[in-house]
Design an enzyme around this catalytic site. Structure first.
Site, mmCIF file in Angstrom:
data_model
loop_
_atom_site.group_PDB
_atom_site.id
_atom_site.type_symbol
_atom_site.label_atom_id
_atom_site.label_comp_id
_atom_site.label_asym_id
_atom_site.label_seq_id
_atom_site.Cartn_x
_atom_site.Cartn_y
_atom_site.Cartn_z
ATOM 1 N N ARG A 232 0.869 -1.179 0.000
ATOM 2 C CA ARG A 232 0.000 0.000 0.000
ATOM 3 C C ARG A 232 0.903 1.225 0.000
ATOM 4 O O ARG A 232 1.606 1.481 0.979
ATOM 5 C CB ARG A 232 -0.882 -0.035 1.252
ATOM 6 C CG ARG A 232 -1.889 1.089 1.345
ATOM 7 C CD ARG A 232 -2.506 1.110 2.746
ATOM 8 N NE ARG A 232 -1.532 1.536 3.740
ATOM 9 C CZ ARG A 232 -1.419 1.028 4.959
ATOM 10 N NH1 ARG A 232 -2.173 0.036 5.339
ATOM 11 N NH2 ARG A 232 -0.503 1.497 5.802
ATOM 12 N N HIS A 236 -2.420 4.370 6.046
ATOM 13 C CA HIS A 236 -3.706 3.721 6.304
ATOM 14 C C HIS A 236 -4.853 4.585 5.800
ATOM 15 O O HIS A 236 -5.815 4.086 5.213
ATOM 16 C CB HIS A 236 -3.864 3.463 7.804
ATOM 17 C CG HIS A 236 -5.204 2.930 8.184
ATOM 18 N ND1 HIS A 236 -5.612 1.651 7.865
ATOM 19 C CD2 HIS A 236 -6.239 3.511 8.836
ATOM 20 C CE1 HIS A 236 -6.842 1.459 8.313
ATOM 21 N NE2 HIS A 236 -7.243 2.567 8.903
ATOM 22 N N TYR A 244 6.530 5.320 9.156
ATOM 23 C CA TYR A 244 7.088 4.082 9.707
ATOM 24 C C TYR A 244 7.620 3.148 8.619
ATOM 25 O O TYR A 244 8.343 2.202 8.914
ATOM 26 C CB TYR A 244 6.015 3.350 10.537
ATOM 27 C CG TYR A 244 4.658 3.281 9.872
ATOM 28 C CD1 TYR A 244 4.369 2.310 8.923
ATOM 29 C CD2 TYR A 244 3.671 4.213 10.197
ATOM 30 C CE1 TYR A 244 3.134 2.264 8.297
ATOM 31 C CE2 TYR A 244 2.439 4.173 9.578
ATOM 32 C CZ TYR A 244 2.167 3.203 8.637
ATOM 33 O OH TYR A 244 0.938 3.166 8.008
#
Length: 281
Positions: A232, A236, A244
């Site tokens: 991805r 999110h 991260y």
């Protein structure tokens, strides 16, 4: 060629949504699937008209394949009165069980799988063998509802096809803190169903594996797991900058952009000329 077009539509729609989000026209969060278009589109393209789809919030490309117009997702994100839920919900939380055979995404990860098992069981009671394609991420694949729903489908030999989008990061949790096995397809052994691994950035691999699993479902041979390795390329949601993820990891997957790969395939095999590819865009 149709798969290629759907992938481009998927990306262009989300690029427009990202721009609208930055203009404060999107209500709530925005969940993008940059880098995952092949997984959503090619898998849904393997379904027949009577088969069912259980997307997650990021599988907006699969919903377009199933028959939704991009404007439906865009109006939904803007909470318009003319959106599929008439402005009562946000994001891609909408479905169509009457015409398009789409189960609305459920935020509680894994719960859609039980619903799809129920749909497949209901179809069997009507004398039909259908495929029910659902999605889960590497983090959601470890939840109790995922195990319970898919285990039921496996035991009852229901045609649930579970596509595990192995993104390497469940939100911000790396895989080494999620599970001890190397490949999530290995969990298929415990369920007693076939499990295969595909390159989730290659639309052809995704389609072939899903087509085979759908065929098993139609023959009454039960459930299947497909693990798609991919990345991805956004956080999110838009509020997550994904700091991260190491830069070298992002660079590795950026070179495996599913649309660029599909362009190369079309060009090398003679399916489309350079001008036709440009025209498609």
């Amino acid at each position: 060629i149709e798969v290629f077009r759907y992938m481009i539509v998927n990306r262009r729609m989300e690029a427009a949504l990202e721009s609208m989000y930055k203009q404060s026209k999107v209500i709530g969060g925005l969940y993008l699937s940059l880098g995952q278009e092949a997984s959503s589109v090619a898998s849904a393209y393997a379904l027949d008209r009577d088969d069912w789809l259980g997307p997650m919030i990021r599988n907006q490309g699969s919903m377009i394949v199933k028959g939704y117009q991009p404007r439906a997702t865009m109006m939904q994100y803007m909470a318009k009165g003319t959106s599929p839920t008439k402005g009562r919900d946000s994001g891609s939380h909408y479905g169509d069980p009457k015409t398009l055979n789409v189960v609305a995404p459920i935020s509680h990860l894994g719960d859609s799988i039980s619903v799809l098992a129920g749909v497949a069981l209901g179809a069997r009671l009507q004398g039909k063998q259908i495929a029910c394609l659902g999605y889960i991420g590497d983090g959601g694949q470890s939840t109790g509802p995922t195990y319970e729903g898919f285990n039921f489908a496996a035991v009852q030999r229901l045609g649930v096809v579970l596509l595990v989008e192995h993104n390497s990061w469940a939100y911000s949790t790396p895989v080494e803190l999620q599970f001890a096995c190397k490949d999530l397809a290995d969990r298929a052994i415990g369920y007693g169903v076939p499990g295969v691994i595909v390159d989730g950035t290659d639309a052809n691999q995704v389609y072939d594996a899903t087509h085979e699993a759908v065929g098993r479902a139609h023959r009454g041979e039960g459930a299947s797991i497909i693990e798609a390795k991919l990345m991805r390329m956004k956080g999110h949601a838009m509020h997550d900058p994904a700091h991260y993820v190491p830069p070298e990891v992002l660079e590795f997957w950026k070179r495996r952009d599913p649309i660029v790969r599909m362009e190369g395939y079309m060009r090398e095999t003679g399916w489309m000329t350079e001008n036709q590819i440009a025209e498609m865009h």
